[in-house]
Design an enzyme around this catalytic site. Sequence first.
Site, PDB file in Angstrom:
ATOM      1  N   LYS A  22     -31.752   5.992  17.640  1.00  0.00           N
ATOM      2  CA  LYS A  22     -32.700   5.988  18.760  1.00  0.00           C
ATOM      3  C   LYS A  22     -32.084   6.626  19.999  1.00  0.00           C
ATOM      4  CE  LYS A  22     -33.304   2.110  21.370  1.00  0.00           C
ATOM      5  NZ  LYS A  22     -33.151   2.381  22.804  1.00  0.00           N
ATOM      6  N   ASN A  23     -30.867   6.190  20.355  1.00  0.00           N
ATOM      7  CA  ASN A  23     -30.296   6.630  21.629  1.00  0.00           C
ATOM      8  C   ASN A  23     -29.812   8.079  21.616  1.00  0.00           C
ATOM      9  OD1 ASN A  23     -30.916   4.170  22.654  1.00  0.00           O
ATOM     10  ND2 ASN A  23     -28.806   3.398  22.758  1.00  0.00           N
ATOM     11  N   CYS A 118     -34.405  -4.547  34.968  1.00  0.00           N
ATOM     12  CA  CYS A 118     -34.852  -4.859  33.609  1.00  0.00           C
ATOM     13  C   CYS A 118     -34.123  -6.095  33.136  1.00  0.00           C
ATOM     14  CB  CYS A 118     -34.639  -3.694  32.673  1.00  0.00           C
ATOM     15  SG  CYS A 118     -32.958  -3.522  32.163  1.00  0.00           S
ATOM     16  N   ARG A 123     -29.299  -2.158  36.567  1.00  0.00           N
ATOM     17  CA  ARG A 123     -29.343  -0.826  35.964  1.00  0.00           C
ATOM     18  C   ARG A 123     -29.824   0.266  36.931  1.00  0.00           C
ATOM     19  NH1 ARG A 123     -31.241  -1.163  29.748  1.00  0.00           N
ATOM     20  NH2 ARG A 123     -29.788   0.518  29.495  1.00  0.00           N
ATOM     21  N   ASP A 306     -24.300  -2.980  23.069  1.00  0.00           N
ATOM     22  CA  ASP A 306     -25.529  -3.181  22.292  1.00  0.00           C
ATOM     23  C   ASP A 306     -25.306  -4.063  21.056  1.00  0.00           C
ATOM     24  OD1 ASP A 306     -26.987  -1.784  24.094  1.00  0.00           O
ATOM     25  OD2 ASP A 306     -27.254   0.012  22.868  1.00  0.00           O
ATOM     26  N   ARG A 398     -38.942  -1.617  19.349  1.00  0.00           N
ATOM     27  CA  ARG A 398     -38.424  -0.505  20.151  1.00  0.00           C
ATOM     28  C   ARG A 398     -37.212   0.144  19.489  1.00  0.00           C
ATOM     29  NH1 ARG A 398     -36.378  -2.151  25.467  1.00  0.00           N
ATOM     30  NH2 ARG A 398     -35.839   0.030  25.394  1.00  0.00           N
TER      31      ARG A 398
END
Length: 421
Positions: A22-23, A118, A123, A306, A398
Amino acid sequence: MDIYKINGGKKISGDIPISGAKNAALPIIVGSLLADGTTILTNVPDLMDIRTTIKLIEHLGAKTSFDNETNTLTIDAKEIINGEVPYDLVKTMRASIYVMGPLLARCREADVSLPGGCAIGARPVDIHLQGFEKLGTDINLDHGYVKARTKGLKGALYVMPKVSVGATINLIMGAVLAEGETVLENCAMEPDVVDLGNFLIKMGADIQGLGTERIAVKGVASLKAVEYHIMPDRIEAGSYLLAGAAVRGNIRVTDIVPDHIEALLDSLKEMGFQIKTGPDWASVAPSDNLRGILVETTPHPGFPTDLQAPMMALMTTVPGISVMVEHIFENRFTHVAELHRMGAQITIEGKCAIIKGGTSLMSAPVMMSDLRAGAALVIAALAAEGETEIRRIYHCDRGYEKLCHKLSAVNADIRRVTGGM
Ligand code: UD1
């Protein structure tokens, strides 16, 4: 809204194929806007964040088609406009800020809503903005929007005050079509940055030093649209290995780059798990001699933030005291309150979580607060006795492609049902 129902305590075992990252995919999709041709991306995971990014680039004039059977995304970026990027898109996905580089390069202006706070901390995007100022951009903040204007991006030296994956990616994209050379120091070395860089090099960019702290970019006049295969998702791979470890199963993740998860594999070995790797796979198996350990999250090649929450779910099952220190984000322990509901014994002291492991987890109704906190709850539920109901599973949508399907295929008792709150 859908919920997961997980009957825990079952050993899971078998192979889990890993999807595209994803990233890496997010900036690469946005990076395709740098060329006025048709880009073809393969191994694009079918995730909510990817769908949001597709919407975002369509908003800027790109035409796209996504085949989620073959995970192939085609992007025609011949006509790009600075369509103001609204808060509705940015609030769901911070990576929206990546459009700044391509928009400034192609349209000389970019209007992007500032991401708000968030779930995992403040952030800010100050490093992104300061870097673009160095590259010859005027930045104004106007009613929650960043309004960026340039007469033409110009190469510069910028020493980033903190290691930031997002800022490194954004500024590389700003520099590839700038006039002259840009040198970025204190860069993020994450594989996602390297994958984006390799994509840009294939398009004709001149980038040296990917995967190191110093990246030098010589601007070129134009880039050509190419075909590119997205690298595998190291965080997804790590999460499934942690799930396997938590239930003392035998799990092998395939289609991966084992070097990308070296820090995780080292921690699992230190805990006493048996780890094996091959050219494109890694496996975990239990042993009789498990112990608590200390883990600290740091930028790559250190232990990734993560995987902090998923690793803590495993730590609750391993006998002895474990300590987790979160150095990257200041508010990334939101999963702890939910793990407490499942019987975990965790104390938070500032950036440190102290986990008294080895007590049995029990099922409870719980709620995801963000993507990786969500993965932690799934892992805890797989290890717990009884049926756990997990709400707000849209967070996991997500970032984990076909999570239910992949876990069921290795014998987990997990169902996605409609009707929760
Ligand atoms: C990316 C990843 C995210 C991962 C994180 C750290 C994507 C889409 N997201 O997020 O999954 O958790 O890297 O590996 O790739 N910071 C500033 N000012 C800035 C930018 C960042 O102070 O302008 C700080 C952040 O608050 C944080 C640290 O720098 O404390 C690292 O953040 P960063 O690496 O930028 O994270 P993201 O790119 O947002």
